[in-house]
Structures are given as C-alpha cells and as structure tokens.
Design a protein around this motif. Sequence first.
Motif, mmCIF file in Angstrom:
data_model
loop_
_atom_site.group_PDB
_atom_site.id
_atom_site.type_symbol
_atom_site.label_atom_id
_atom_site.label_comp_id
_atom_site.label_asym_id
_atom_site.label_seq_id
_atom_site.Cartn_x
_atom_site.Cartn_y
_atom_site.Cartn_z
ATOM 1 N N VAL A 161 6.877 1.363 51.150
ATOM 2 C CA VAL A 161 7.934 1.601 52.128
ATOM 3 C C VAL A 161 7.392 1.355 53.524
ATOM 4 O O VAL A 161 6.375 1.916 53.909
ATOM 5 C CB VAL A 161 8.445 3.051 52.016
ATOM 6 N N LEU A 162 8.066 0.460 54.268
ATOM 7 C CA LEU A 162 7.611 0.150 55.622
ATOM 8 C C LEU A 162 7.865 1.314 56.563
ATOM 9 O O LEU A 162 8.891 1.966 56.488
ATOM 10 C CB LEU A 162 8.346 -1.083 56.137
ATOM 11 N N GLN A 163 6.946 1.547 57.450
ATOM 12 C CA GLN A 163 7.127 2.575 58.457
ATOM 13 C C GLN A 163 8.175 2.126 59.454
ATOM 14 O O GLN A 163 8.325 0.946 59.725
ATOM 15 C CB GLN A 163 5.797 2.814 59.195
ATOM 16 N N GLY A 180 1.881 4.225 62.351
ATOM 17 C CA GLY A 180 1.576 2.799 62.282
ATOM 18 C C GLY A 180 1.869 2.209 60.925
ATOM 19 O O GLY A 180 2.636 2.748 60.141
ATOM 20 N N TYR A 181 1.211 1.067 60.626
ATOM 21 C CA TYR A 181 1.466 0.338 59.391
ATOM 22 C C TYR A 181 0.198 0.238 58.569
ATOM 23 O O TYR A 181 -0.916 0.273 59.088
ATOM 24 C CB TYR A 181 1.981 -1.064 59.709
ATOM 25 N N SER A 182 0.400 0.054 57.279
ATOM 26 C CA SER A 182 -0.713 -0.154 56.370
ATOM 27 C C SER A 182 -0.896 -1.644 56.143
ATOM 28 O O SER A 182 0.058 -2.416 56.227
ATOM 29 C CB SER A 182 -0.434 0.548 55.034
ATOM 30 N N ILE A 183 -2.101 -2.056 55.820
ATOM 31 C CA ILE A 183 -2.368 -3.459 55.539
ATOM 32 C C ILE A 183 -1.583 -3.911 54.316
ATOM 33 O O ILE A 183 -1.372 -5.105 54.105
ATOM 34 C CB ILE A 183 -3.878 -3.688 55.341
ATOM 35 N N GLY A 184 -1.109 -2.970 53.508
ATOM 36 C CA GLY A 184 -0.350 -3.310 52.302
ATOM 37 C C GLY A 184 1.136 -3.434 52.535
ATOM 38 O O GLY A 184 1.881 -3.809 51.630
ATOM 39 N N ASP A 185 1.621 -3.094 53.735
ATOM 40 C CA ASP A 185 3.058 -3.192 54.018
ATOM 41 C C ASP A 185 3.472 -4.649 54.175
ATOM 42 O O ASP A 185 2.792 -5.423 54.846
ATOM 43 C CB ASP A 185 3.385 -2.460 55.325
ATOM 44 N N PHE A 186 4.586 -5.012 53.556
ATOM 45 C CA PHE A 186 5.091 -6.353 53.789
ATOM 46 C C PHE A 186 6.611 -6.339 53.700
ATOM 47 O O PHE A 186 7.212 -5.486 53.057
ATOM 48 C CB PHE A 186 4.490 -7.368 52.813
ATOM 49 N N THR A 187 7.221 -7.291 54.358
ATOM 50 C CA THR A 187 8.674 -7.353 54.415
ATOM 51 C C THR A 187 9.215 -8.222 53.286
ATOM 52 O O THR A 187 8.480 -9.026 52.694
ATOM 53 C CB THR A 187 9.134 -7.984 55.742
ATOM 54 N N PRO A 188 10.501 -8.114 52.994
ATOM 55 C CA PRO A 188 11.143 -9.115 52.146
ATOM 56 C C PRO A 188 11.316 -10.400 52.941
ATOM 57 O O PRO A 188 11.045 -10.427 54.150
ATOM 58 C CB PRO A 188 12.507 -8.469 51.833
ATOM 59 N N PRO A 189 11.742 -11.493 52.319
ATOM 60 C CA PRO A 189 11.993 -12.725 53.087
ATOM 61 C C PRO A 189 13.065 -12.499 54.149
ATOM 62 O O PRO A 189 14.103 -11.906 53.876
ATOM 63 C CB PRO A 189 12.469 -13.723 52.021
ATOM 64 N N LEU A 190 12.800 -12.952 55.384
ATOM 65 C CA LEU A 190 13.707 -12.733 56.508
ATOM 66 C C LEU A 190 13.916 -14.028 57.288
ATOM 67 O O LEU A 190 13.026 -14.874 57.355
ATOM 68 C CB LEU A 190 13.138 -11.661 57.444
ATOM 69 N N TRP A 191 15.092 -14.149 57.903
ATOM 70 C CA TRP A 191 15.382 -15.285 58.766
ATOM 71 C C TRP A 191 14.779 -15.043 60.153
ATOM 72 O O TRP A 191 14.823 -13.934 60.673
ATOM 73 C CB TRP A 191 16.884 -15.472 58.915
ATOM 74 N N ALA A 192 14.253 -16.115 60.741
ATOM 75 C CA ALA A 192 13.690 -16.031 62.090
ATOM 76 C C ALA A 192 13.777 -17.398 62.756
ATOM 77 O O ALA A 192 14.005 -18.414 62.096
ATOM 78 C CB ALA A 192 12.243 -15.552 62.044
ATOM 79 N N MET A 232 7.888 -14.033 55.487
ATOM 80 C CA MET A 232 7.476 -12.693 55.063
ATOM 81 C C MET A 232 6.217 -12.366 55.856
ATOM 82 O O MET A 232 5.386 -13.254 56.104
ATOM 83 C CB MET A 232 7.192 -12.640 53.558
ATOM 84 N N PHE A 233 6.066 -11.101 56.250
ATOM 85 C CA PHE A 233 4.897 -10.766 57.068
ATOM 86 C C PHE A 233 4.471 -9.319 56.856
ATOM 87 O O PHE A 233 5.230 -8.483 56.357
ATOM 88 C CB PHE A 233 5.186 -11.011 58.553
ATOM 89 N N ASN A 234 3.241 -9.072 57.254
ATOM 90 C CA ASN A 234 2.673 -7.727 57.263
ATOM 91 C C ASN A 234 2.702 -7.230 58.711
ATOM 92 O O ASN A 234 1.966 -7.746 59.548
ATOM 93 C CB ASN A 234 1.241 -7.784 56.735
ATOM 94 N N PRO A 235 3.567 -6.256 59.048
ATOM 95 C CA PRO A 235 3.582 -5.721 60.414
ATOM 96 C C PRO A 235 2.303 -4.923 60.673
ATOM 97 O O PRO A 235 1.893 -4.108 59.857
ATOM 98 C CB PRO A 235 4.823 -4.824 60.434
ATOM 99 N N LEU A 236 1.685 -5.178 61.818
ATOM 100 C CA LEU A 236 0.414 -4.532 62.136
ATOM 101 C C LEU A 236 0.544 -3.481 63.233
ATOM 102 O O LEU A 236 -0.101 -2.439 63.172
ATOM 103 C CB LEU A 236 -0.611 -5.585 62.543
ATOM 104 N N SER A 237 1.369 -3.778 64.263
ATOM 105 C CA SER A 237 1.531 -2.810 65.346
ATOM 106 C C SER A 237 2.818 -3.095 66.095
ATOM 107 O O SER A 237 3.380 -4.190 66.009
ATOM 108 C CB SER A 237 0.342 -2.862 66.315
ATOM 109 N N ASP A 238 3.291 -2.095 66.842
ATOM 110 C CA ASP A 238 4.502 -2.228 67.638
ATOM 111 C C ASP A 238 4.133 -2.439 69.111
ATOM 112 O O ASP A 238 3.060 -2.046 69.564
ATOM 113 C CB ASP A 238 5.356 -0.963 67.520
#
Length: 264
Positions: free
Chosen positions: A35-37, A44-56, A96-102
Amino acid sequence: MPGFCIFHTEINKKTLIMRKLHWLFMAVCLAVMPVLQSCDDNDGYSIGDFTPPLWATVRVTGNAFYLDCDVWGTLWPVNTDLGWYEPVDGKRVITMFNPLSDGFDGYDHAVKLLSLQDVLTKEVETLTPETEEEFGNDPVLIFKGDIGISGGYMNIVFMQNLPSKTKHRISLVRPQDDADLYGEDGYIHLELRYNNYEDLTGLRDYGAVSYNLNSLDVTSETKGMKLKLNSEVNGEVELVFDIVAADDNTKDVRNLDLSKMRLK
C-alpha cells in the motif's frame, strides 16, 4: 482542461470475455502490491512501493526531462540508467514508478521509473470533404471503459487488427464548422476515425493513442463531450462524457506491451 468522466458507453458486454487475463493480472497486483503511503504521510515511502500503470506527459527541461503525471503531479526521475530514453516534450507515456520522496526540488515527487512506454500522441484534426477519405471510418474494437479523459488528453486503448505493411491511421476529428463542434446541447462533438487501408492480418495486439484536447474551448457552460465511433461490435455508437467537479478521472490501464502496434 476540466476533468471528464465516462457517463455511458454502448460497447457490447460479451467482448469483456477477452479481458479475463487483465482482471487476473490486476487481482495479482492488488494481492502483492504494498500500500502506497499518502503524500501527507511523514513516514515516507518504501523502496518496495510501486504504482500501477499511469498516464503521464513528458516535459523536457534543458538536457533532462520530468513527467507530469495525471494523478501524481510532477515527477523528477532520479534513475541513473535512462540514457537509452529520448524524451520528446508533450509526448504521452504509460509509466510505473517507485515514489521516493515528496516535494523534491520544486517537483511534487522524486521517483525511480520502473517502466516507461511511449504512446502515440496526436492533436484534434478537422474533418473536411477533402480529408474524409484519408481519415476513413473503418470499425475499431474498443472494450468498455478503455476510453478516458485526464490531464487534458483523451486516452484510448484498443485491440488493433495488425497490418502486414501499412500503418493504420487513427484520428480524433472535429467538424469544420464551430457551430457543429460546440452543439446547442452544450456538448463538444467529436468523432474517432480509423483507416485500416484494407491491410489486415487477423492478428490482434494492443494499440494506444492519446489526443491533446487543449485546442478545444471549454467554458463554464460546457456540459461535456460526445464522441462518435464505428465499433466492430455495435456499429455506429456515440459515447457521452460529462464534466464533473473532481479532477482525477483517469482510467486504470493494464501494463501494456505496445511493441507490435502499427499506428500513425
């Protein structure tokens, strides 16, 4: 560009059978994806967090680039292994990406990109008697829910009957007359046109396209958008998109492989 949501589609439900693998994929992802924070979570985020496919949308700045994600806002990639990628400003992608920081150096997030796939990106074109034949009106197979509007773009995923030689043309067109474009019913009237140039192999694979809608004049009186298309299943249909107050109207997308797509 205000947000839109799908109000109604007429694509036949029996075509959903072909999407069983998609739903299985999504179920597996939900089972294993951490579950993403939230953006406000101080943990913060974990190195294991990742999103589903997203448009950008790709934004080039100097010798670098960042992504303007329809859901997450501006993303600064901190990868050191992206030398292979050639960014084009305004190009749409599925990522798809791993969020690291805000709040990273003026961007909404710092991220590690896990996948980045370019999508055919086009403008709205004008339908005239002279361009009618080139735009064509061949049927196209689009599953229910695979047309969405977000980030000022109309995003379409469909099953392409692949050609042997000639790239197919897929176009979002507007009437030549503004009075027909901005109808008295309060809706913007567009058509999806497809030209297969009579080059079909019978082999199917995913196709995707994203149309920039910023050339359209959307006012406070605009109710939404109506889209005509020639469906392989239902023939000529009209889809209705209503404007809503929410600004997040992205459609979940599968982790597509667009490598076999032959479109222009």
